[in-house]
Design a protein around this motif. Sequence first.
Motif, PDB file in Angstrom:
ATOM      1  N   ALA A   1      38.383  17.126 -43.822  1.00 58.19           N
ATOM      2  CA  ALA A   1      38.384  16.410 -44.771  1.00 58.19           C
ATOM      3  C   ALA A   1      39.932  15.921 -44.961  1.00 58.19           C
ATOM      4  CB  ALA A   1      37.564  16.822 -46.003  1.00 58.19           C
ATOM      5  N   ALA A   2      40.699  16.949 -45.004  1.00 53.67           N
ATOM      6  CA  ALA A   2      42.176  16.994 -45.192  1.00 53.67           C
ATOM      7  C   ALA A   2      42.810  15.993 -44.379  1.00 53.67           C
ATOM      8  CB  ALA A   2      42.759  18.381 -45.112  1.00 53.67           C
ATOM      9  N   LEU A   3      42.368  15.587 -43.161  1.00 54.43           N
ATOM     10  CA  LEU A   3      42.832  14.672 -42.639  1.00 54.43           C
ATOM     11  C   LEU A   3      42.854  13.267 -42.837  1.00 54.43           C
ATOM     12  CD1 LEU A   3      42.510  16.423 -39.055  1.00 54.43           C
ATOM     13  CD2 LEU A   3      44.462  16.727 -40.542  1.00 54.43           C
ATOM     14  N   GLY A   4      41.725  13.015 -43.745  1.00 53.26           N
ATOM     15  CA  GLY A   4      41.622  11.711 -44.250  1.00 53.26           C
ATOM     16  C   GLY A   4      40.435  10.948 -43.394  1.00 53.26           C
ATOM     17  N   LYS A   5      39.958   9.935 -43.961  1.00 45.63           N
ATOM     18  CA  LYS A   5      38.918   9.167 -43.469  1.00 45.63           C
ATOM     19  C   LYS A   5      39.555   8.152 -42.189  1.00 45.63           C
ATOM     20  CE  LYS A   5      35.797  10.760 -45.950  1.00 45.63           C
ATOM     21  NZ  LYS A   5      34.535  11.496 -45.558  1.00 45.63           N
TER      22      LYS A   5
ATOM     23  N   LEU B   1      48.959   5.881 -42.236  1.00 43.63           N
ATOM     24  CA  LEU B   1      48.402   6.719 -41.383  1.00 43.63           C
ATOM     25  C   LEU B   1      48.987   8.047 -41.235  1.00 43.63           C
ATOM     26  CD1 LEU B   1      46.621   7.103 -38.697  1.00 43.63           C
ATOM     27  CD2 LEU B   1      48.652   6.254 -37.360  1.00 43.63           C
ATOM     28  N   PRO B   2      48.371   8.980 -41.882  1.00 43.50           N
ATOM     29  CA  PRO B   2      49.074  10.314 -42.208  1.00 43.50           C
ATOM     30  C   PRO B   2      49.274  11.141 -40.857  1.00 43.50           C
ATOM     31  CG  PRO B   2      47.015   9.824 -43.266  1.00 43.50           C
ATOM     32  CD  PRO B   2      47.123   8.865 -42.416  1.00 43.50           C
ATOM     33  N   ALA B   3      50.309  11.902 -40.696  1.00 41.54           N
ATOM     34  CA  ALA B   3      50.695  12.617 -39.443  1.00 41.54           C
ATOM     35  C   ALA B   3      49.435  13.281 -39.163  1.00 41.54           C
ATOM     36  CB  ALA B   3      51.825  13.324 -39.921  1.00 41.54           C
TER      37      ALA B   3
END
Length: 365
Positions: free
Chosen positions: A360-364, A90-92
């Motif tokens: 998009a940089a935040l991920g799916k 889970l990216p920040a």
Amino acid sequence: MNVALPNSENRLYTLDVLRGVAALCVVFWHWQHFFYDGGAPVNFDPAQQPFFKPFTLLYQHGGLAVQLFFTLSGFVFYWLFANEVANRSLPAARFAWDRLTRLYPLHLVTFLAVAGLQSAYSNSHQGYFVYPFNDAYHAVLNLLMMPAWGLEKGWSFNAPIWSVSVEILLYAVFFLVCLSRRGRWPLTVLALALGSYLYPQVYKLGSGVLCFFIGGVTYGLLQQIRRWAGDTGAVWVTVPLCIVAWGWLIHGADALNGNLLLYVCYPLLVAALAGLGFLWQGLGRRWGWLGDISYASYLIHFPLQIIFALALDAFAFPRTVFYQEWVMLLFFAILIPLSLVSHRWLERPVQRYLRQRRPAALGKE
């Protein structure tokens, strides 16, 4: 208040119901607002408030339901997100975006509503309704969701948002704690100790840090009990302890013991209800809507109070009319449907729209 749950499979309806009830407890506590002149009640007789006898505890201590929100949030976030954060799945940026899209839209709407309503109120009264610091500086703090970070001069605009403001900081600390992986539990206990040191002198931040991480520790302990004794055993441990603790709190002392409430009764209540929810999936589903509207009812009730004050003042009712039971019934008859509408037609659609268009940089998902 509402802590966002990813989907219906990861819901404990028992905790949803508790969160919804806690939000309504705050509404009872804030009923005194109708008797404020400036920053304090004037000629106010608490015992005359509507349905005072059955709801005495809420009128006298309902404000402490905010600390229950923090405890619930800590429990739920450790349950749903701690492992994902620790495993780096889970990216920040995505975590922050998901929290923002859940909390900010309704906050912005209610902030703007209160700003307009307070302007109207001040035009016909000598000052603002209850909360006085409605200037440009505090507007910026509110827009940035920072009105409870220690930069404020006092209560401003839709002041109940203070607890959400503190939660924003708590989410950041939680994320950093969980990034430490094996060190997360020692750091959680350390954060709990820091909150205990700050509270109650630093009331807003101290209560948030203390109760959020008590909630996290509560989740960790419940998980250990479930591993050792199973879900049935966890219920047999937590439910009797919860009943004894609350019985002691309510009947064992003349005055409410705040330390017993925060350190023992709230954690045991959350653990017991969560244990019941883990054992019987879907328990409380019928009343889960109370959790759905908790955030809306929490943020909408203050602007609705201003509307009621303006309307009844315009019809030349004295403020003593708010001692009447029919006024409270009317208030809740508007607040609850309005909160349902907010949840269904504002919060969920906007959240879904923003998350579908997540950068998009935040991920799916």
